[in-house]
Design a protein around this motif. Structure first.
Motif, short mmCIF file in Angstrom:
data_model
loop_
_atom_site.label_atom_id
_atom_site.label_comp_id
_atom_site.label_asym_id
_atom_site.label_seq_id
_atom_site.Cartn_x
_atom_site.Cartn_y
_atom_site.Cartn_z
N ALA A 89 0.80 -1.22 0.00
CA ALA A 89 0.00 0.00 0.00
C ALA A 89 0.84 1.27 0.00
N LEU A 90 2.08 1.19 0.46
CA LEU A 90 2.89 2.40 0.60
C LEU A 90 4.06 2.42 -0.38
N SER A 91 4.48 3.61 -0.73
CA SER A 91 5.67 3.77 -1.58
C SER A 91 6.92 3.45 -0.76
N ILE A 92 8.01 3.19 -1.44
CA ILE A 92 9.29 2.94 -0.77
C ILE A 92 9.66 4.15 0.10
N LYS A 93 9.43 5.34 -0.42
CA LYS A 93 9.73 6.57 0.34
C LYS A 93 8.92 6.61 1.64
N ASP A 94 7.62 6.27 1.55
CA ASP A 94 6.78 6.26 2.75
C ASP A 94 7.21 5.18 3.73
N ILE A 95 7.62 4.03 3.22
CA ILE A 95 8.09 2.96 4.11
C ILE A 95 9.37 3.40 4.82
N LYS A 96 10.26 4.05 4.09
CA LYS A 96 11.49 4.56 4.70
C LYS A 96 11.16 5.54 5.82
N THR A 97 10.27 6.46 5.54
CA THR A 97 9.86 7.44 6.55
C THR A 97 9.28 6.74 7.78
N THR A 98 8.46 5.74 7.54
CA THR A 98 7.80 5.01 8.62
C THR A 98 8.80 4.24 9.48
N LEU A 99 9.80 3.65 8.86
CA LEU A 99 10.73 2.77 9.59
C LEU A 99 12.02 3.45 10.04
N GLU A 100 12.25 4.67 9.61
CA GLU A 100 13.52 5.36 9.90
C GLU A 100 13.82 5.42 11.40
N GLN A 101 12.86 5.88 12.20
CA GLN A 101 13.08 5.96 13.65
C GLN A 101 13.29 4.58 14.25
N LEU A 102 12.52 3.62 13.77
CA LEU A 102 12.64 2.25 14.29
C LEU A 102 14.04 1.71 14.05
N SER A 165 -16.14 -2.08 -4.15
CA SER A 165 -16.20 -1.82 -2.70
C SER A 165 -14.87 -2.11 -2.03
N PHE A 166 -14.25 -3.25 -2.38
CA PHE A 166 -12.95 -3.59 -1.79
C PHE A 166 -11.88 -2.56 -2.15
N VAL A 167 -11.87 -2.15 -3.41
CA VAL A 167 -10.87 -1.16 -3.85
C VAL A 167 -11.08 0.16 -3.13
N GLN A 168 -12.33 0.58 -2.99
CA GLN A 168 -12.57 1.84 -2.30
C GLN A 168 -12.12 1.76 -0.85
N MET A 169 -12.42 0.66 -0.17
CA MET A 169 -11.98 0.51 1.22
C MET A 169 -10.45 0.50 1.30
N SER A 170 -9.83 -0.18 0.37
CA SER A 170 -8.37 -0.21 0.32
C SER A 170 -7.81 1.20 0.15
N ASN A 171 -8.41 1.97 -0.74
CA ASN A 171 -7.95 3.34 -0.97
C ASN A 171 -8.15 4.22 0.26
N LEU A 172 -9.26 4.04 0.95
CA LEU A 172 -9.50 4.82 2.16
C LEU A 172 -8.46 4.50 3.24
N TYR A 173 -8.18 3.22 3.43
CA TYR A 173 -7.16 2.83 4.41
C TYR A 173 -5.77 3.32 4.00
N ARG A 174 -5.46 3.21 2.70
CA ARG A 174 -4.16 3.68 2.21
C ARG A 174 -4.00 5.18 2.45
#
Length: 192
Positions: A89-102, A165-174
């Motif tokens: 669901a996330l870009s590599i950049k977003d994953i890096k941002t998310t995990l950087e502190q960890l 419906s599944f795609v819309q829910m996925s997009n909302l969560y993303r």
């Protein structure tokens, strides 16, 4: 229909801490571990769970702290498992941002990753239960909506509405996840 789909998804496939050897692994061994764990979750036989290129890109992108002597520790493997879950669901950049502190906290020995990962797995299992229930509710709602169409009701129409419906829910969560990533990024920048 929905029960068969849920069964086929193999949602319970997770890399557990006890599945990871207590010794460091070479890249090929890491790939084999992931293939064994997630093979039944693949969409088709041609799909790869994890490749050398993926791992190298994660390393180059600094999604996990540096490896030593071409071997991956248990902590690296746990991080790669988290990346595997996030990359859907996330870009590599977003994953890096998310995990950087960890990653910093792991390197500075401020956090026990195995403990955090166990919590991650418990939440994942809760999410699977929630997803299963929500999917059944959504499927029921789709049947009701499809039955209200004037003489057009077919299995395809139900499938179309369920996919939508599944795609819309996925997009909302993303989108919600991306907003949280932005908050993490803003917090990181304000601390610098």
């Amino acid at each position: 229909m929905i029960d068969d789909i849920l069964d086929e998804l193999q949602l319970e496939n997770q890399l557990k801490v006890e599945d990871i050897p207590d010794l460091e692994l070479y890249m090929d061994q890491v790939i084999q571990l992931f293939e064994r764990t997630f093979a039944s979750s693949k969409r088709n036989d041609d799909e790869k769970v994890l490749t050398k290129t993926m791992i190298n890109n994660y390393a180059k992108g600094k999604l996990f702290f540096p490896i030593k002597n071409k071997k991956y520790s248990k902590e690296h493997i746990l991080l790669i498992s988290m990346i595997y879950q996030l990359k859907g669901a996330l870009s590599i950049k977003d994953i890096k941002t998310t995990l950087e502190q960890l990653n910093g906290k792991i390197e500075n020995k401020e956090i026990e990753l195995e403990d955090l990962y166990q919590h991650f797995l418990r939440l994942s299992n809760n999410n699977i239960d929630r997803f299963t229930e929500d999917s059944k509710v959504c499927s029921t709602e789709v049947k009701i909506e499809a039955n209200q169409l004037n003489g057009v009701q077919t299995e395809y129409i139900e499938q179309l509405l369920l996919v939508s419906s599944f795609v819309q829910m996925s997009n909302l969560y993303r989108r919600a996840a991306e907003r949280l990533v932005d908050e993490i990024a803003n917090t990181n920048h304000s601390e610098e």
